[in-house]
Design a protein around this motif. Sequence first.
Motif, PDB file in Angstrom:
ATOM      1  N   GLY A  43     -14.480 -10.026  -1.117  1.00  0.00           N
ATOM      2  CA  GLY A  43     -15.747  -9.809  -1.369  1.00  0.00           C
ATOM      3  C   GLY A  43     -16.236 -10.988  -0.540  1.00  0.00           C
ATOM      4  N   LEU A  44     -15.526 -11.782   0.232  1.00  0.00           N
ATOM      5  CA  LEU A  44     -16.185 -12.744   1.094  1.00  0.00           C
ATOM      6  C   LEU A  44     -16.011 -12.553   2.372  1.00  0.00           C
ATOM      7  CD1 LEU A  44     -14.368 -15.776  -0.744  1.00  0.00           C
ATOM      8  CD2 LEU A  44     -16.832 -14.813  -0.986  1.00  0.00           C
ATOM      9  N   GLY A  45     -16.087 -11.051   2.773  1.00  0.00           N
ATOM     10  CA  GLY A  45     -16.021 -10.667   4.146  1.00  0.00           C
ATOM     11  C   GLY A  45     -14.684 -10.407   4.794  1.00  0.00           C
ATOM     12  N   LEU A  46     -13.762 -10.480   4.388  1.00  0.00           N
ATOM     13  CA  LEU A  46     -12.140 -10.158   4.684  1.00  0.00           C
ATOM     14  C   LEU A  46     -11.753  -8.949   4.181  1.00  0.00           C
ATOM     15  CD1 LEU A  46     -10.625 -13.812   4.129  1.00  0.00           C
ATOM     16  CD2 LEU A  46     -11.428 -12.973   6.224  1.00  0.00           C
ATOM     17  N   LEU A  47     -11.081  -8.301   5.170  1.00  0.00           N
ATOM     18  CA  LEU A  47     -10.778  -6.893   4.793  1.00  0.00           C
ATOM     19  C   LEU A  47      -9.212  -6.931   5.069  1.00  0.00           C
ATOM     20  CD1 LEU A  47     -10.662  -3.873   4.161  1.00  0.00           C
ATOM     21  CD2 LEU A  47     -11.219  -3.435   6.735  1.00  0.00           C
ATOM     22  N   PHE A  48      -8.388  -6.843   4.146  1.00  0.00           N
ATOM     23  CA  PHE A  48      -7.009  -6.573   4.276  1.00  0.00           C
ATOM     24  C   PHE A  48      -6.254  -5.407   4.059  1.00  0.00           C
ATOM     25  CE2 PHE A  48      -8.407 -10.487   1.977  1.00  0.00           C
ATOM     26  CZ  PHE A  48      -7.761 -11.258   2.708  1.00  0.00           C
ATOM     27  N   LYS A  49      -5.445  -5.037   5.066  1.00  0.00           N
ATOM     28  CA  LYS A  49      -4.472  -4.026   5.080  1.00  0.00           C
ATOM     29  C   LYS A  49      -3.077  -4.245   4.507  1.00  0.00           C
ATOM     30  CE  LYS A  49      -2.452  -0.334   8.290  1.00  0.00           C
ATOM     31  NZ  LYS A  49      -1.967  -0.201   9.718  1.00  0.00           N
ATOM     32  N   THR A  50      -2.964  -3.577   3.452  1.00  0.00           N
ATOM     33  CA  THR A  50      -1.713  -3.992   2.503  1.00  0.00           C
ATOM     34  C   THR A  50      -0.767  -2.760   2.295  1.00  0.00           C
ATOM     35  OG1 THR A  50      -2.454  -3.406   0.421  1.00  0.00           O
ATOM     36  CG2 THR A  50      -3.137  -5.759   1.321  1.00  0.00           C
ATOM     37  N   GLU A  51       0.460  -3.060   2.151  1.00  0.00           N
ATOM     38  CA  GLU A  51       1.477  -2.148   1.805  1.00  0.00           C
ATOM     39  C   GLU A  51       2.000  -2.122   0.361  1.00  0.00           C
ATOM     40  OE1 GLU A  51       5.985  -1.174   3.084  1.00  0.00           O
ATOM     41  OE2 GLU A  51       4.521  -1.015   4.813  1.00  0.00           O
ATOM     42  N   ILE A  52       2.192  -1.268  -0.320  1.00  0.00           N
ATOM     43  CA  ILE A  52       2.757  -1.138  -1.649  1.00  0.00           C
ATOM     44  C   ILE A  52       4.077  -1.584  -1.683  1.00  0.00           C
ATOM     45  CG2 ILE A  52       2.901  -0.193  -4.055  1.00  0.00           C
ATOM     46  CD1 ILE A  52       0.501   1.214  -3.643  1.00  0.00           C
ATOM     47  N   THR A  53       4.687  -2.623  -2.444  1.00  0.00           N
ATOM     48  CA  THR A  53       5.989  -3.036  -2.287  1.00  0.00           C
ATOM     49  C   THR A  53       6.472  -2.828  -3.805  1.00  0.00           C
ATOM     50  OG1 THR A  53       5.523  -5.378  -2.726  1.00  0.00           O
ATOM     51  CG2 THR A  53       5.790  -4.688  -0.629  1.00  0.00           C
ATOM     52  N   LEU A  54       5.601  -2.694  -4.798  1.00  0.00           N
ATOM     53  CA  LEU A  54       6.102  -2.363  -6.204  1.00  0.00           C
ATOM     54  C   LEU A  54       4.891  -1.454  -7.060  1.00  0.00           C
ATOM     55  CD1 LEU A  54       8.214  -2.679  -8.559  1.00  0.00           C
ATOM     56  CD2 LEU A  54       6.880  -4.702  -9.126  1.00  0.00           C
ATOM     57  N   SER A  56       4.227  -0.338  -9.795  1.00  0.00           N
ATOM     58  CA  SER A  56       4.355  -0.583 -11.286  1.00  0.00           C
ATOM     59  C   SER A  56       2.785  -0.363 -11.854  1.00  0.00           C
ATOM     60  CB  SER A  56       4.865  -1.847 -11.550  1.00  0.00           C
ATOM     61  OG  SER A  56       4.574  -1.971 -13.004  1.00  0.00           O
ATOM     62  N   ASP A  57       2.640   0.203 -12.944  1.00  0.00           N
ATOM     63  CA  ASP A  57       1.359   0.363 -13.684  1.00  0.00           C
ATOM     64  C   ASP A  57       1.040  -0.642 -14.221  1.00  0.00           C
ATOM     65  OD1 ASP A  57       3.132   0.946 -15.694  1.00  0.00           O
ATOM     66  OD2 ASP A  57       2.170   2.787 -16.241  1.00  0.00           O
ATOM     67  N   ASN A  58       1.803  -1.748 -14.334  1.00  0.00           N
ATOM     68  CA  ASN A  58       1.534  -2.840 -15.192  1.00  0.00           C
ATOM     69  C   ASN A  58       1.383  -4.053 -13.925  1.00  0.00           C
ATOM     70  OD1 ASN A  58       1.961  -2.418 -17.960  1.00  0.00           O
ATOM     71  ND2 ASN A  58       4.275  -2.362 -17.629  1.00  0.00           N
ATOM     72  N   LYS A  59       2.132  -4.081 -12.900  1.00  0.00           N
ATOM     73  CA  LYS A  59       1.758  -4.986 -11.782  1.00  0.00           C
ATOM     74  C   LYS A  59       2.125  -4.211 -10.527  1.00  0.00           C
ATOM     75  CE  LYS A  59       6.312  -7.343 -12.650  1.00  0.00           C
ATOM     76  NZ  LYS A  59       6.847  -8.592 -12.634  1.00  0.00           N
ATOM     77  N   CYS A  60       1.119  -3.841  -9.978  1.00  0.00           N
ATOM     78  CA  CYS A  60       1.354  -3.160  -8.702  1.00  0.00           C
ATOM     79  C   CYS A  60       1.085  -4.354  -7.626  1.00  0.00           C
ATOM     80  CB  CYS A  60       0.163  -2.176  -8.304  1.00  0.00           C
ATOM     81  SG  CYS A  60       0.049  -1.484  -6.826  1.00  0.00           S
ATOM     82  N   THR A  61       2.259  -4.775  -7.005  1.00  0.00           N
ATOM     83  CA  THR A  61       2.365  -5.721  -6.004  1.00  0.00           C
ATOM     84  C   THR A  61       2.250  -5.081  -4.492  1.00  0.00           C
ATOM     85  OG1 THR A  61       3.752  -6.988  -7.410  1.00  0.00           O
ATOM     86  CG2 THR A  61       4.115  -7.536  -5.254  1.00  0.00           C
ATOM     87  N   VAL A  62       1.607  -5.876  -3.519  1.00  0.00           N
ATOM     88  CA  VAL A  62       1.321  -5.517  -2.127  1.00  0.00           C
ATOM     89  C   VAL A  62       1.732  -6.764  -1.228  1.00  0.00           C
ATOM     90  CG1 VAL A  62      -0.312  -3.759  -2.671  1.00  0.00           C
ATOM     91  CG2 VAL A  62      -0.874  -5.960  -2.063  1.00  0.00           C
ATOM     92  N   LYS A  63       2.096  -6.413   0.024  1.00  0.00           N
ATOM     93  CA  LYS A  63       2.310  -7.208   0.806  1.00  0.00           C
ATOM     94  C   LYS A  63       1.171  -7.044   1.932  1.00  0.00           C
ATOM     95  CE  LYS A  63       5.602  -4.973   3.880  1.00  0.00           C
ATOM     96  NZ  LYS A  63       7.055  -5.106   4.472  1.00  0.00           N
ATOM     97  N   ILE A  64       0.488  -7.997   2.647  1.00  0.00           N
ATOM     98  CA  ILE A  64      -0.537  -8.042   3.441  1.00  0.00           C
ATOM     99  C   ILE A  64       0.266  -7.630   4.915  1.00  0.00           C
ATOM    100  CG2 ILE A  64      -2.236  -9.439   4.589  1.00  0.00           C
ATOM    101  CD1 ILE A  64      -2.823 -10.662   1.860  1.00  0.00           C
ATOM    102  N   LEU A  65      -0.381  -6.811   5.399  1.00  0.00           N
ATOM    103  CA  LEU A  65       0.176  -6.475   6.966  1.00  0.00           C
ATOM    104  C   LEU A  65      -1.056  -6.944   7.959  1.00  0.00           C
ATOM    105  CD1 LEU A  65       0.931  -2.779   6.454  1.00  0.00           C
ATOM    106  CD2 LEU A  65       2.484  -4.526   6.258  1.00  0.00           C
ATOM    107  N   ALA A  66      -2.020  -7.160   7.590  1.00  0.00           N
ATOM    108  CA  ALA A  66      -3.330  -7.465   8.705  1.00  0.00           C
ATOM    109  C   ALA A  66      -4.477  -7.774   7.785  1.00  0.00           C
ATOM    110  CB  ALA A  66      -3.583  -6.288   9.824  1.00  0.00           C
ATOM    111  N   VAL A  67      -5.298  -8.774   8.532  1.00  0.00           N
ATOM    112  CA  VAL A  67      -6.435  -9.249   8.171  1.00  0.00           C
ATOM    113  C   VAL A  67      -7.477  -9.153   9.128  1.00  0.00           C
ATOM    114  CG1 VAL A  67      -7.678 -11.088   7.111  1.00  0.00           C
ATOM    115  CG2 VAL A  67      -5.353 -10.953   6.741  1.00  0.00           C
TER     116      VAL A  67
END
Length: 235
Positions: A43-54, A56-67
Amino acid sequence: MQLFYNPNINETTENFTFDKEESKHIVKVLRKKDTDILFVTNGLGLLFKTEITLASDNKCTVKILAVEKAEPSKFHLHLVIAPTKMNDRFECFLEKATEIGVHEITPIICDRSERKVINTERFDKIILTAMKQSNVLFLPKLHEAIPLKEFLKCKNEGLLLIAHCEETDKKSLKSVLKPNENVTLLIGPEGDFSEKEIALALENNYVPVSLGNTRLRTETAAIVACHSVVFVNED
């Protein structure tokens, strides 16, 4: 592009986990799985391309590939508007103004206001949803409601405008707008600003403007004004 939101990430973040509600939406509703790509903004002007690493419907985790970083606007639009009697009309304004490109919104309580209490939490959610749906990378700021008299004591820089329906000398909005200029625009309630409120705004250097030849509803006037300012600033 489907856009997600996380306010706690920045350019140094490498991994993060969505909250339970968003995780459930991503995994259960959208059926995203491991290695799927998600686009996220803070919401501050940054766009993150991420990949899901987990996934899970309780805690979906991602890693950032590019900004990617979006350039901020060269102008700032602050709409100061009296909440409408019917909540759905004000919510429509919030949604459309966010899609168009408003930066800041302050609800004001006026002499003729029929609604003096607002649900800021609900309105914040509407703005957030509109931001994601329209792929906007800057989240507009919604302030708590404030009496007009108190707002006029605040220091606001740039072009100060008040739109009202009284038959007095007014300039057309399009004639006073210039590119790359900050704008603060007052929009009154269904019954319009009172004469005292208009006079007080003029004493505080607000310029009276007309939004056209027809009488507009509060939410329509605000949407028209928002589009006019953004249109003038288009490249």
